[in-house]
Design a protein around this motif. Structure first.
Motif, PDB file in Angstrom:
ATOM      1  N   ILE A  10       4.926  -4.164   7.788  1.00 32.29           N
ATOM      2  CA  ILE A  10       3.834  -4.391   6.848  1.00 32.29           C
ATOM      3  C   ILE A  10       2.650  -3.587   7.373  1.00 32.29           C
ATOM      4  O   ILE A  10       2.396  -3.528   8.574  1.00 32.29           O
ATOM      5  CB  ILE A  10       3.526  -5.884   6.667  1.00 32.29           C
ATOM      6  CG1 ILE A  10       3.444  -6.612   8.010  1.00 32.29           C
ATOM      7  CG2 ILE A  10       4.608  -6.523   5.793  1.00 32.29           C
ATOM      8  CD1 ILE A  10       2.951  -8.046   7.883  1.00 32.29           C
ATOM      9  N   TYR A  12      -1.123  -2.030   8.008  1.00 27.50           N
ATOM     10  CA  TYR A  12      -2.491  -2.490   8.219  1.00 27.50           C
ATOM     11  C   TYR A  12      -3.368  -2.042   7.062  1.00 27.50           C
ATOM     12  O   TYR A  12      -3.295  -0.887   6.647  1.00 27.50           O
ATOM     13  CB  TYR A  12      -3.073  -1.884   9.499  1.00 27.50           C
ATOM     14  CG  TYR A  12      -2.585  -2.540  10.768  1.00 27.50           C
ATOM     15  CD1 TYR A  12      -2.614  -3.920  10.909  1.00 27.50           C
ATOM     16  CD2 TYR A  12      -2.133  -1.775  11.830  1.00 27.50           C
ATOM     17  CE1 TYR A  12      -2.173  -4.515  12.086  1.00 27.50           C
ATOM     18  CE2 TYR A  12      -1.697  -2.362  13.007  1.00 27.50           C
ATOM     19  CZ  TYR A  12      -1.725  -3.736  13.127  1.00 27.50           C
ATOM     20  OH  TYR A  12      -1.294  -4.316  14.280  1.00 27.50           O
ATOM     21  N   HIS A  21       3.159   5.900   6.075  1.00 26.03           N
ATOM     22  CA  HIS A  21       3.535   4.622   5.461  1.00 26.03           C
ATOM     23  C   HIS A  21       4.560   4.840   4.354  1.00 26.03           C
ATOM     24  O   HIS A  21       5.509   4.072   4.206  1.00 26.03           O
ATOM     25  CB  HIS A  21       2.308   3.912   4.875  1.00 26.03           C
ATOM     26  CG  HIS A  21       1.182   3.760   5.854  1.00 26.03           C
ATOM     27  ND1 HIS A  21      -0.072   4.261   5.617  1.00 26.03           N
ATOM     28  CD2 HIS A  21       1.141   3.198   7.081  1.00 26.03           C
ATOM     29  CE1 HIS A  21      -0.852   3.983   6.642  1.00 26.03           C
ATOM     30  NE2 HIS A  21      -0.136   3.343   7.560  1.00 26.03           N
ATOM     31  N   THR A  24       8.478   5.316   5.763  1.00 29.37           N
ATOM     32  CA  THR A  24       9.371   4.183   6.028  1.00 29.37           C
ATOM     33  C   THR A  24       9.775   3.507   4.717  1.00 29.37           C
ATOM     34  O   THR A  24      10.919   3.059   4.560  1.00 29.37           O
ATOM     35  CB  THR A  24       8.674   3.130   6.925  1.00 29.37           C
ATOM     36  OG1 THR A  24       7.893   3.810   7.898  1.00 29.37           O
ATOM     37  CG2 THR A  24       9.695   2.257   7.610  1.00 29.37           C
ATOM     38  N   ASP A  49      -0.312  -6.109   6.329  1.00 31.64           N
ATOM     39  CA  ASP A  49      -0.657  -6.884   7.513  1.00 31.64           C
ATOM     40  C   ASP A  49      -2.178  -6.946   7.522  1.00 31.64           C
ATOM     41  O   ASP A  49      -2.838  -5.925   7.694  1.00 31.64           O
ATOM     42  CB  ASP A  49      -0.121  -6.118   8.729  1.00 31.64           C
ATOM     43  CG  ASP A  49      -0.279  -6.872  10.031  1.00 31.64           C
ATOM     44  OD1 ASP A  49      -0.874  -7.967  10.031  1.00 31.64           O
ATOM     45  OD2 ASP A  49       0.205  -6.351  11.057  1.00 31.64           O
ATOM     46  N   GLY A 258       8.746   2.298  12.750  1.00 27.69           N
ATOM     47  CA  GLY A 258       8.427   3.509  13.494  1.00 27.69           C
ATOM     48  C   GLY A 258       8.466   3.211  14.982  1.00 27.69           C
ATOM     49  O   GLY A 258       8.377   2.046  15.395  1.00 27.69           O
ATOM     50  N   ASP A 260       6.388   3.500  17.235  1.00 29.72           N
ATOM     51  CA  ASP A 260       5.170   2.939  17.820  1.00 29.72           C
ATOM     52  C   ASP A 260       5.228   1.416  17.954  1.00 29.72           C
ATOM     53  O   ASP A 260       4.470   0.840  18.730  1.00 29.72           O
ATOM     54  CB  ASP A 260       3.934   3.341  16.983  1.00 29.72           C
ATOM     55  CG  ASP A 260       4.128   3.146  15.480  1.00 29.72           C
ATOM     56  OD1 ASP A 260       5.290   3.013  15.033  1.00 29.72           O
ATOM     57  OD2 ASP A 260       3.122   3.127  14.755  1.00 29.72           O
ATOM     58  N   ILE A 261       6.096   0.764  17.194  1.00 28.97           N
ATOM     59  CA  ILE A 261       6.098  -0.695  17.222  1.00 28.97           C
ATOM     60  C   ILE A 261       7.441  -1.246  17.697  1.00 28.97           C
ATOM     61  O   ILE A 261       7.846  -2.340  17.335  1.00 28.97           O
ATOM     62  CB  ILE A 261       5.662  -1.268  15.855  1.00 28.97           C
ATOM     63  CG1 ILE A 261       6.490  -0.692  14.705  1.00 28.97           C
ATOM     64  CG2 ILE A 261       4.189  -0.946  15.591  1.00 28.97           C
ATOM     65  CD1 ILE A 261       6.107  -1.269  13.327  1.00 28.97           C
ATOM     66  N   HIS A 287      12.661   4.762  13.547  1.00 28.78           N
ATOM     67  CA  HIS A 287      12.544   6.181  13.202  1.00 28.78           C
ATOM     68  C   HIS A 287      11.416   6.832  13.992  1.00 28.78           C
ATOM     69  O   HIS A 287      10.627   6.150  14.656  1.00 28.78           O
ATOM     70  CB  HIS A 287      12.378   6.375  11.691  1.00 28.78           C
ATOM     71  CG  HIS A 287      11.093   5.849  11.135  1.00 28.78           C
ATOM     72  ND1 HIS A 287       9.875   6.438  11.391  1.00 28.78           N
ATOM     73  CD2 HIS A 287      10.831   4.788  10.329  1.00 28.78           C
ATOM     74  CE1 HIS A 287       8.935   5.763  10.761  1.00 28.78           C
ATOM     75  NE2 HIS A 287       9.484   4.747  10.114  1.00 28.78           N
ATOM     76  N   LEU A 290       6.370  11.499  11.768  1.00 29.33           N
ATOM     77  CA  LEU A 290       6.096  12.740  11.054  1.00 29.33           C
ATOM     78  C   LEU A 290       4.878  13.343  11.740  1.00 29.33           C
ATOM     79  O   LEU A 290       3.858  12.681  11.885  1.00 29.33           O
ATOM     80  CB  LEU A 290       5.780  12.454   9.585  1.00 29.33           C
ATOM     81  CG  LEU A 290       6.882  11.799   8.759  1.00 29.33           C
ATOM     82  CD1 LEU A 290       6.419  11.614   7.321  1.00 29.33           C
ATOM     83  CD2 LEU A 290       8.158  12.620   8.804  1.00 29.33           C
ATOM     84  N   MET A 297       0.882  11.872  12.597  1.00 29.77           N
ATOM     85  CA  MET A 297      -0.034  11.905  11.477  1.00 29.77           C
ATOM     86  C   MET A 297      -0.696  10.547  11.348  1.00 29.77           C
ATOM     87  O   MET A 297      -0.040   9.522  11.307  1.00 29.77           O
ATOM     88  CB  MET A 297       0.756  12.189  10.227  1.00 29.77           C
ATOM     89  CG  MET A 297      -0.076  12.750   9.134  1.00 29.77           C
ATOM     90  SD  MET A 297       0.886  13.078   7.697  1.00 29.77           S
ATOM     91  CE  MET A 297       2.491  13.098   8.300  1.00 29.77           C
TER      92      MET A 297
HETATM   93  N1  MSP Z   1       0.843  -3.754  10.949  1.00 28.66           N
HETATM   94  C1  MSP Z   1       1.675  -3.159  11.934  1.00 28.66           C
HETATM   95  C2  MSP Z   1       3.135  -3.452  11.684  1.00 28.66           C
HETATM   96  C3  MSP Z   1       3.504  -4.907  11.602  1.00 28.66           C
HETATM   97  S1  MSP Z   1       5.176  -5.144  11.224  1.00 28.66           S
HETATM   98  C4  MSP Z   1       5.435  -6.755  11.462  1.00 28.66           C
HETATM   99  C5  MSP Z   1       1.462  -1.661  11.919  1.00 28.66           C
HETATM  100  N2  MSP Z   1       0.966  -1.146  10.785  1.00 28.66           N
HETATM  101  S2  MSP Z   1       0.629   0.395  10.514  1.00 28.66           S
HETATM  102  O1  MSP Z   1      -0.107   0.454   9.285  1.00 28.66           O
HETATM  103  O2  MSP Z   1       0.036   0.991  11.657  1.00 28.66           O
HETATM  104  O3  MSP Z   1       1.989   1.060  10.154  1.00 28.66           O
HETATM  105  C6  MSP Z   1       2.944   1.295  11.112  1.00 28.66           C
HETATM  106  C7  MSP Z   1       4.157   1.926  10.510  1.00 28.66           C
HETATM  107  O4  MSP Z   1       3.847   2.980   9.581  1.00 28.66           O
HETATM  108  C8  MSP Z   1       4.970   2.609  11.578  1.00 28.66           C
HETATM  109  O5  MSP Z   1       5.796   1.771  12.284  1.00 28.66           O
HETATM  110  C9  MSP Z   1       5.766   3.565  10.749  1.00 28.66           C
HETATM  111  O6  MSP Z   1       6.780   2.825  10.118  1.00 28.66           O
HETATM  112  C10 MSP Z   1       4.743   4.036   9.728  1.00 28.66           C
HETATM  113  N3  MSP Z   1       4.007   5.217  10.189  1.00 28.66           N
HETATM  114  C11 MSP Z   1       2.654   5.324  10.357  1.00 28.66           C
HETATM  115  N4  MSP Z   1       2.365   6.601  10.736  1.00 28.66           N
HETATM  116  C12 MSP Z   1       3.495   7.320  10.823  1.00 28.66           C
HETATM  117  C13 MSP Z   1       3.819   8.671  11.083  1.00 28.66           C
HETATM  118  N5  MSP Z   1       2.914   9.592  11.348  1.00 28.66           N
HETATM  119  N6  MSP Z   1       5.126   9.024  11.018  1.00 28.66           N
HETATM  120  C14 MSP Z   1       6.097   8.136  10.687  1.00 28.66           C
HETATM  121  N7  MSP Z   1       5.830   6.880  10.437  1.00 28.66           N
HETATM  122  C15 MSP Z   1       4.548   6.412  10.537  1.00 28.66           C
HETATM  123  O7  MSP Z   1       1.756  -1.028  12.907  1.00 28.66           O
END
Ligand code: MSP
Length: 504
Positions: A10, A12, A21, A24, A49, A258, A260-261, A287, A290, A297
């Motif tokens: 979810i 932010y 965003h 995924t 989120d 992604g 990062d998490i 994954h 990008l 990004m």
């Molecule tokens: N809110 C948390 C996730 C909670 S899940 C229980 C979060 N949000 S976020 O807005 O930062 O989005 C994270 C997700 O967005 C990443 O895990 C990924 O799926 C996607 N991505 C955000 N930037 C990205 C890239 N540059 N490349 C690929 N995916 C990316 O973390």
């Protein structure tokens, strides 16, 4: 009929949606659409989120209440879904009262099961990740390895979750279920993190108010990650008014995330579920990023390829295709407008678009739009037999780029077939009318099968091309050469115009 439940993280609501965003979400949509084509019972969840520091800080910076910023940006994420032609079954917002109530219920149980105690946290924290960093997660100069901002020193009295007591159960989980996390390198990374020794983590925050209130202590809200992770579970309780989908879809088949998490989904999440007595998801697929100019990004870094701009000019299918084609799903990879335009031109416009236009045009010109009846050309069998199964096996492993490759192969085969058979020459020779019939019906039927299989990536194109071929049947059971009952074709506007219209 199998049941299939796929989720995205979810997002932010501290900023507007960007391509990361969309990425995924598109991948999850491909899996969901494919499984529906197989006749499975599918639930596909995405959402926003909304609690915690990332949102509270961004709201303050703009002079807004957190709920105002959340409402504004949640709408933008929600609106992104139909724009991307994404078929999510529900859109969860963690500020939904039903979510809040169910988080409280589950975490109260975790508390009552003895997994929570009061302690003092002291350590480094990244407010953008909302992450308490452990030693090997800190970059030079005390910085966040993701956002490159200076970490803050936090000291506060929080309730802790006894993550350390799950070290052994987690190691056992990884030993018993080698496909719990994929790709393999991510499985190894998660397992290494666990083996490195788990420390208890903050379950609540005393300093924040923008969050889900802790039922046993009004002075605290839950740490945003626990509230957020639980969305995958809470949504099933209220997505359909008056119905509880939990027993139908829990546990999730796939969480797509992604890299990062990773820690939250492959370490905290299974431990939390164990503590709450809930069953664990089947797979977490991680994954890559990008990248633009070699950096992840992100809006805060200012290096984004705006998905809305791309879709205004080229349509949602082109964006969906490009994201999953150019970067192998699971790896990091660079994206750029130049690479996008090259693939649009050579693959979508030339290989697929031209093939479709030529096929329809020849049927109209030589046969007045009637599809000649009879069996398809056996010469095509090798490339079409077992196609849906090959693609399905890859999708089941979330190998979405490899699956797209496999699904694209018939397009290439049909292009070669047109050149080999040269129907324009057959048309000059009245004695070869049967041969021309065979070639034309094989092309039409081949296009039909290819488009059914490709439709999860290119839903709009599939709808248009299949409509021109006189069918709307997307079921994979019919994705075999010769299974179709095509009768007539209709004119088709170019699928991928070379001079794409610019948005008004
Ligand atoms: N809110 C948390 C996730 C909670 S899940 C229980 C979060 N949000 S976020 O807005 O930062 O989005 C994270 C997700 O967005 C990443 O895990 C990924 O799926 C996607 N991505 C955000 N930037 C990205 C890239 N540059 N490349 C690929 N995916 C990316 O973390």
């Amino acid at each position: 009929m199998g049941s299939f439940y796929v989720t995205t993280p979810i997002y932010y609501v501290n900023a507007a949606p960007h391509l990361g965003h969309a990425y995924t979400t598109i991948a999850a949509d491909v899996m969901a659409r494919h499984r529906r084509q197989r006749g499975d019972d599918v639930f596909f969840l995405t959402g926003t989120d909304e609690h915690g520091e990332p949102v509270a800080d961004a709201a303050r910076a703009q002079g807004l209440e957190p709920q105002e910023l959340a409402d504004r940006n949640a709408e933008r994420f929600k609106a992104l879904m139909p724009r991307l032609d994404v078929s999510n079954d529900f859109f969860i917002r963690t500020s939904d009262p039903e979510h809040v109530a169910r988080v409280q219920e589950v975490l109260q149980r975790v508390h009552d099961n003895g997994h929570v105690y009061m302690g003092t946290y002291e350590g480094w924290y990244c407010p953008r990740c909302a992450d308490f960093k452990v030693e090997n997660e800190i970059e030079e100069g005390n910085r966040c390895p993701i956002h490159h901002i200076e970490l803050t020193r936090e000291q506060e009295d929080n309730y802790f979750f006894r993550l350390s007591t799950f070290q052994e159960p987690l190691e056992r989980l990884y030993a018993e279920r080698p496909d719990f996390v994929a790709p393999r390198a991510r499985y190894n990374e998660a397992l290494a993190f666990i083996r490195g020794g788990l420390q208890d983590v903050s379950l609540t925050r005393a300093k924040l108010t923008w969050g889900v209130p802790v039922p046993w202590d009004q002075g605290h809200v839950f740490y945003v990650w626990f509230d957020a992770l639980l969305n995958y579970y809470t949504a099933l309780g209220y997505a359909r008014p008056g119905e509880d989908l939990t027993s139908r879809f829990w546990p999730a088949t796939y969480h797509l995330i992604g890299k990062d998490i990773l820690k939250f989904h492959t370490v905290f999440w299974p431990a939390l579920l164990m503590a709450a007595g809930l069953s664990l998801p089947e797979h977490v697929f991680v994954h890559g990023y990008l990248l633009m100019d070699g950096e992840k990004m992100s809006k805060s870094l200012g290096n984004v390829l705006d998905p809305f701009e791309v879709m205004d000019r080229f349509g949602s299918d082109a964006l969906r295709y490009y994201c999953l084609r150019d970067v192998s799903f699971g790896q990091d990879g660079s994206v750029s407008t130049a690479a996008f335009e090259a693939r649009y031109e050579s693959e979508l416009a030339n290989e697929l678009g031209n093939l479709a236009s030529r096929t329809i045009a020849m049927l109209l010109r030589y046969r007045d739009g009637a599809v000649p009846s009879g069996p398809p050309d056996p010469a095509l069998a090798a490339d079409f037999d077992g196609l849906a199964e090959r693609v399905g096996a890859l999708i089941d492993r979330a190998e979405i780029t490899a699956a797209l490759d496999a699904a694209w192969r018939p397009v290439r085969r049909l292009n070669r077939y047109v050149e080999e058979q040269a129907p324009w020459n057959l048309a000059k020779d009245a004695d070869r009318a049967d041969d021309l019939d065979r070639v034309l019906r094989s092309l039409a039927e081949g296009m039909r099968v290819a488009m059914v299989v490709l439709s999860p990536w290119l839903p709009e194109t599939a709808r248009r091309l299949l409509a021109a071929l006189g069918t709307d049947d997307l079921s994979l059971a019919g994705a075999r050469l010769g299974a179709g009952t095509l009768e007539r074709v209709e004119r088709l506007e170019p699928l991928f115009p070379k001079e794409a219209p610019t948005a008004a």
